[in-house]
Design a protein around this motif. Sequence first.
Motif, short mmCIF file in Angstrom:
data_model
loop_
_atom_site.label_atom_id
_atom_site.label_comp_id
_atom_site.label_asym_id
_atom_site.label_seq_id
_atom_site.Cartn_x
_atom_site.Cartn_y
_atom_site.Cartn_z
N UNK A 181 -21.45 10.03 -20.41
CA UNK A 181 -20.67 9.11 -20.96
C UNK A 181 -20.70 8.97 -22.53
N UNK A 182 -22.04 9.14 -22.95
CA UNK A 182 -22.10 9.36 -24.22
C UNK A 182 -21.38 10.16 -25.25
N UNK A 183 -21.51 11.31 -24.23
CA UNK A 183 -20.72 12.69 -25.09
C UNK A 183 -19.21 12.41 -25.13
N UNK A 184 -18.70 11.89 -24.03
CA UNK A 184 -17.31 11.59 -23.80
C UNK A 184 -16.82 10.71 -25.01
N UNK A 185 -17.76 9.77 -25.45
CA UNK A 185 -17.33 8.86 -26.51
C UNK A 185 -17.45 9.35 -27.58
N UNK A 186 -18.61 10.17 -28.24
CA UNK A 186 -18.62 11.03 -29.34
C UNK A 186 -17.55 11.92 -29.50
N UNK A 187 -17.06 12.56 -28.42
CA UNK A 187 -15.93 13.75 -28.69
C UNK A 187 -14.76 12.92 -28.71
N UNK A 188 -14.31 11.61 -28.28
CA UNK A 188 -13.30 10.87 -28.47
C UNK A 188 -13.20 10.52 -30.09
N UNK A 189 -14.39 10.25 -30.56
CA UNK A 189 -14.41 9.87 -31.92
C UNK A 189 -14.40 10.94 -33.06
N UNK A 190 -14.67 12.05 -32.53
CA UNK A 190 -14.40 13.45 -33.39
C UNK A 190 -13.24 13.92 -33.28
N UNK A 191 -12.47 13.90 -32.19
CA UNK A 191 -11.28 14.94 -31.99
C UNK A 191 -9.91 14.09 -32.20
N UNK A 192 -8.87 14.81 -32.27
CA UNK A 192 -7.47 14.42 -32.15
C UNK A 192 -7.23 14.28 -30.84
N UNK A 193 -6.63 13.25 -30.25
CA UNK A 193 -6.41 13.01 -28.88
C UNK A 193 -5.31 14.21 -28.49
N UNK A 194 -4.32 14.44 -29.43
CA UNK A 194 -3.15 15.30 -28.65
C UNK A 194 -3.90 16.99 -28.69
N UNK A 195 -4.18 17.34 -29.84
CA UNK A 195 -4.55 18.67 -29.86
C UNK A 195 -5.90 19.04 -29.57
N UNK A 196 -6.89 18.23 -29.51
CA UNK A 196 -8.25 18.33 -29.24
C UNK A 196 -8.88 19.02 -30.59
N UNK A 197 -8.44 19.07 -31.70
CA UNK A 197 -9.06 19.47 -32.60
C UNK A 197 -9.83 18.58 -33.40
N UNK A 198 -10.76 18.81 -34.42
CA UNK A 198 -11.47 17.79 -35.13
C UNK A 198 -10.45 16.99 -35.79
N UNK A 199 -10.81 15.61 -35.68
CA UNK A 199 -9.82 14.59 -36.56
C UNK A 199 -10.23 14.66 -38.15
N UNK A 200 -9.34 14.08 -38.78
CA UNK A 200 -9.68 14.12 -40.35
C UNK A 200 -11.26 13.36 -40.76
N UNK A 201 -11.74 12.42 -40.22
CA UNK A 201 -13.08 11.97 -40.41
C UNK A 201 -14.22 13.00 -40.07
N UNK A 202 -14.10 13.53 -38.92
CA UNK A 202 -15.14 14.54 -38.48
C UNK A 202 -15.00 15.81 -39.49
N UNK A 203 -13.64 16.18 -39.70
CA UNK A 203 -13.66 17.32 -40.59
C UNK A 203 -14.26 17.36 -42.00
N UNK A 204 -13.86 16.21 -42.73
CA UNK A 204 -14.24 16.04 -44.04
C UNK A 204 -15.53 15.55 -44.20
N UNK A 205 -15.96 14.43 -43.30
CA UNK A 205 -17.34 14.05 -43.29
C UNK A 205 -18.45 14.45 -42.60
N UNK A 206 -18.18 15.48 -41.54
CA UNK A 206 -19.32 16.11 -41.16
C UNK A 206 -19.23 17.35 -41.09
N UNK A 207 -17.97 18.13 -40.67
CA UNK A 207 -18.18 19.62 -40.77
C UNK A 207 -18.21 20.15 -42.14
N UNK A 208 -17.28 19.92 -43.00
CA UNK A 208 -17.26 20.46 -44.29
C UNK A 208 -18.68 20.29 -45.17
#
Length: 552
Positions: free
Chosen positions: A368-395
């Motif tokens: 359940x925790x992983x599902x919440x984390x995944x939803x907070x980091x990914x784009x709902x339509x494409x499943x790719x990283x969202x803007x926040x996760x991409x710029x604030x975490x991955x880069x």
Amino acid sequence: MANSSATIQTDWIQNASFPVALLDQTFQVRIKSESAHLICASIHLPALQSIFDKVIQHQAPALQTINLQTDTGHVYFDLTVTPCEDGFLIFAKDSSLDHNLRAALMDSRQRFKDLVEISSDFAWEVGASGEFIFVSQRGAVGYEPEELIQKQSDDIVLKRDKKQSLNPFMSKSKLEREEVWVLRPDGEPACLLVSCVPLFDENNIWIGARGVCRDITDERERDAALARAYHRDQLLAYIVKTIRDEVDPSNMLSAAANATARALSANGCQIFRRQGNSSLIKDASFGDIPQDIDDLFERLNDIHENEVGLFETENWIAIYSATRYRRTINGAICLWREKIRGGWNDDDQILAIDVANQLGIANEQISGHERIVELSRTDALTGLLNRRAFFEEELPRHIDRLKFNKSPAALIYVDLDHFKQVNDAFGHQKGDDVLIMLRDFLLHHIRPGDVAARLGGDEFALWLDDIDLDAAKTRCQGIIESSVFLKEYSGTSEKPLGVSVGLALFDPHSGETIEELISRADAAMYKAKRAGRGNFRTADPFVTPASTGQGD
């Protein structure tokens, strides 16, 4: 020289039976005895020059011990240098024997001191190759002293998984009360409590170790029996408390694996979890994994509800049980121990099932925790990283690694041309289909380790690690040329669907911030749009206040 200095008659110097030499005021040798060649060859070494400085400063004789390196080792001399009218007179006495005797005496005293400080049942010392060179008269774990002398210490340390377990007899650091299992002469195991200090020569090269041991086999067997009885009563309460109090789920399962293994006197423990309908994945581990129980982990994928079983190899015996949540299997727990330490009894199997029941709840919480984390980091339509996760975490994570490796990277902005006309002509469902197609298309153009993200709307971004400018341009050109398939999904023929691409190369030496890099990539993408769409542009190089640069 001063008037008080004496004039030296040189006739006797050449025939002297000890090292003596006469130097002029420029430190050149005028005459020397036959045994003074090593001293004379070392006149200009700093150690000797410091003696001359003292003689010149005080106009009086000076004494000093020096250490000279020869092909056969170090030689020590006690030097006396006295000023004279003709220059300097040097007398030398070879004190190597005295020095070595003093060193040997100090080593012997230190050995005695070390053994007294950590006194126990028997004392030992090993040489540089790991063989025993000293064992106290008491002997050890059934061995007589003469049986251990010249015996390799590795030969008595218990072997595990065809590898040698920790050998404190060859420790390169100080150990205090380190436990090690060894083999007695009759092949039975024994547990020793070892304290030791390593030995190093003057070049800081390890030359052995010395220490003391105490046979605690009986104590450990009694402790293990009491510990099992106590931990079996406390383990479930401890795991429940861990699940309730631990914020980080991964830490919770690691603590559970550790506690379960120790409570059941296991060599190791692994906790598995099932994600959806996929096979089991390892979620926590304690102890080294024997190679010959790999078949068991494959078997766990077909584990049945309420199943608890045993798995046996030549050297190991394992116990496993399914974990459940609401009667559905969501994982498994597996523990193993060496056969030499005994098998699993009925109480062990019952406890394994009870532990598995609690871990089933923990596995569900983690999922359940992983599902919440995944939803907070990914784009709902494409499943790719969202803007926040991409710029604030991955880069930031990728850039930190690139700064360490001093490797360049590329940030690529991809924006659909005339996407609005698709929504207007065919509706938003068709627009969503186009976005998913673009996602698949972009993922086809990146390597494992690269990152793709949907920044919002029809705007995407790619991050390519370890790539130079020419390779990045080739990648962008490939994206442009391959994107022609999008035209058939255009909203109108006058405004064909396509992509515009902006490229910004990141130089880890430039000091450029993420915000500045994003701005350059965004500007390059809009430059491509202004140039007619359906092409790519490269951002101008990053310009610091002290430099200038030109774009392409």
